[in-house]
Motif scaffolding. Structure first.
Motif, PDB file in Angstrom:
ATOM      1  N   ALA A   1       0.839  -1.208   0.000  1.00  0.00           N
ATOM      2  CA  ALA A   1       0.000   0.000   0.000  1.00  0.00           C
ATOM      3  C   ALA A   1       0.869   1.251   0.000  1.00  0.00           C
ATOM      4  CB  ALA A   1      -0.933  -0.007   1.203  1.00  0.00           C
ATOM      5  N   MET A   2       1.941   1.241   0.788  1.00  0.00           N
ATOM      6  CA  MET A   2       2.842   2.391   0.854  1.00  0.00           C
ATOM      7  C   MET A   2       3.551   2.594  -0.492  1.00  0.00           C
ATOM      8  SD  MET A   2       5.923   3.173   3.526  1.00  0.00           S
ATOM      9  CE  MET A   2       7.006   1.937   2.838  1.00  0.00           C
ATOM     10  N   LEU A   3       4.013   1.515  -1.115  1.00  0.00           N
ATOM     11  CA  LEU A   3       4.683   1.624  -2.411  1.00  0.00           C
ATOM     12  C   LEU A   3       3.734   2.117  -3.497  1.00  0.00           C
ATOM     13  CD1 LEU A   3       6.910  -1.590  -2.377  1.00  0.00           C
ATOM     14  CD2 LEU A   3       7.695   0.791  -2.304  1.00  0.00           C
ATOM     15  N   VAL A   4       2.492   1.626  -3.467  1.00  0.00           N
ATOM     16  CA  VAL A   4       1.496   2.090  -4.435  1.00  0.00           C
ATOM     17  C   VAL A   4       1.229   3.579  -4.233  1.00  0.00           C
ATOM     18  CG1 VAL A   4      -0.932   1.917  -5.135  1.00  0.00           C
ATOM     19  CG2 VAL A   4       0.420  -0.161  -4.789  1.00  0.00           C
ATOM     20  N   HIS A   5       1.084   3.993  -2.989  1.00  0.00           N
ATOM     21  CA  HIS A   5       0.847   5.415  -2.688  1.00  0.00           C
ATOM     22  C   HIS A   5       2.010   6.271  -3.194  1.00  0.00           C
ATOM     23  CE1 HIS A   5      -0.621   8.950  -0.663  1.00  0.00           C
ATOM     24  NE2 HIS A   5       0.582   9.108  -0.138  1.00  0.00           N
ATOM     25  N   GLU A   6       3.249   5.842  -2.930  1.00  0.00           N
ATOM     26  CA  GLU A   6       4.419   6.591  -3.393  1.00  0.00           C
ATOM     27  C   GLU A   6       4.464   6.659  -4.913  1.00  0.00           C
ATOM     28  OE1 GLU A   6       7.796   4.691  -1.630  1.00  0.00           O
ATOM     29  OE2 GLU A   6       7.285   5.388   0.402  1.00  0.00           O
ATOM     30  N   THR A   7       4.146   5.558  -5.561  1.00  0.00           N
ATOM     31  CA  THR A   7       4.138   5.512  -7.019  1.00  0.00           C
ATOM     32  C   THR A   7       3.119   6.487  -7.587  1.00  0.00           C
ATOM     33  OG1 THR A   7       4.851   3.212  -7.021  1.00  0.00           O
ATOM     34  CG2 THR A   7       3.773   4.006  -9.020  1.00  0.00           C
ATOM     35  N   MET A   8       1.956   6.549  -6.959  1.00  0.00           N
ATOM     36  CA  MET A   8       0.906   7.447  -7.434  1.00  0.00           C
ATOM     37  C   MET A   8       1.256   8.918  -7.236  1.00  0.00           C
ATOM     38  SD  MET A   8      -1.375   5.501  -8.788  1.00  0.00           S
ATOM     39  CE  MET A   8      -2.842   6.481  -8.916  1.00  0.00           C
ATOM     40  N   GLN A   9       2.264   9.200  -6.398  1.00  0.00           N
ATOM     41  CA  GLN A   9       2.681  10.575  -6.144  1.00  0.00           C
ATOM     42  C   GLN A   9       3.845  11.015  -7.036  1.00  0.00           C
ATOM     43  OE1 GLN A   9       0.734  12.361  -4.047  1.00  0.00           O
ATOM     44  NE2 GLN A   9      -0.399  10.449  -3.961  1.00  0.00           N
TER      45      GLN A   9
END
Length: 123
Positions: free
Chosen positions: A20-28
């Protein structure tokens, strides 16, 4: 991270916190350069120019004669391709000659190969 059931996700969906954290960072991440590149590649005229330059270095006058595109329109498209680092130019006597950069050639080949592979798989 647990996603509670709703209309889009009828069952609970468990996603590891790290994912979830990696997906969030990727989306930013800033995807502006990639978006710009896709915009440059989204016009058929520019794709035609790239494919023609794949055959040979050409001046705008030759492109205009062969394609029936106006000189001014070709210059505009060539500038966008040049700004995207896909095309470069050099002066030869009275002519500005355009050619694919290594990046432009590599990108064009990669895209064409990917599309060809995709169609082969569908057959």
């Amino acid at each position: 991270m647990k996603i509670e059931p709703n209309a889009e996700c009828p069952e609970p969906y468990i996603l590891p916190d790290k994912v979830a954290m990696l997906v969030h960072e990727t989306m930013q991440e800033d995807v502006g350069p990639l978006v710009s590149l896709f915009k440059v590649l989204s016009d058929p005229v520019r794709i035609h120019i790239l494919r023609a330059l794949e055959v040979s270095e050409l001046c705008v006058c030759v492109l205009a004669e062969i394609t029936d595109y106006k000189h001014s329109a070709l210059s505009y498209h060539l500038k966008l391709l040049k700004d995207a680092n896909m095309v470069e130019s050099k002066r030869e006597r009275n002519f500005q000659t355009y050619y694919l950069t290594d990046f432009g050639r590599s990108l064009l080949h990669t895209i064409e190969r990917s599309i060809s592979d995709r169609f082969q798989k569908e057959l």
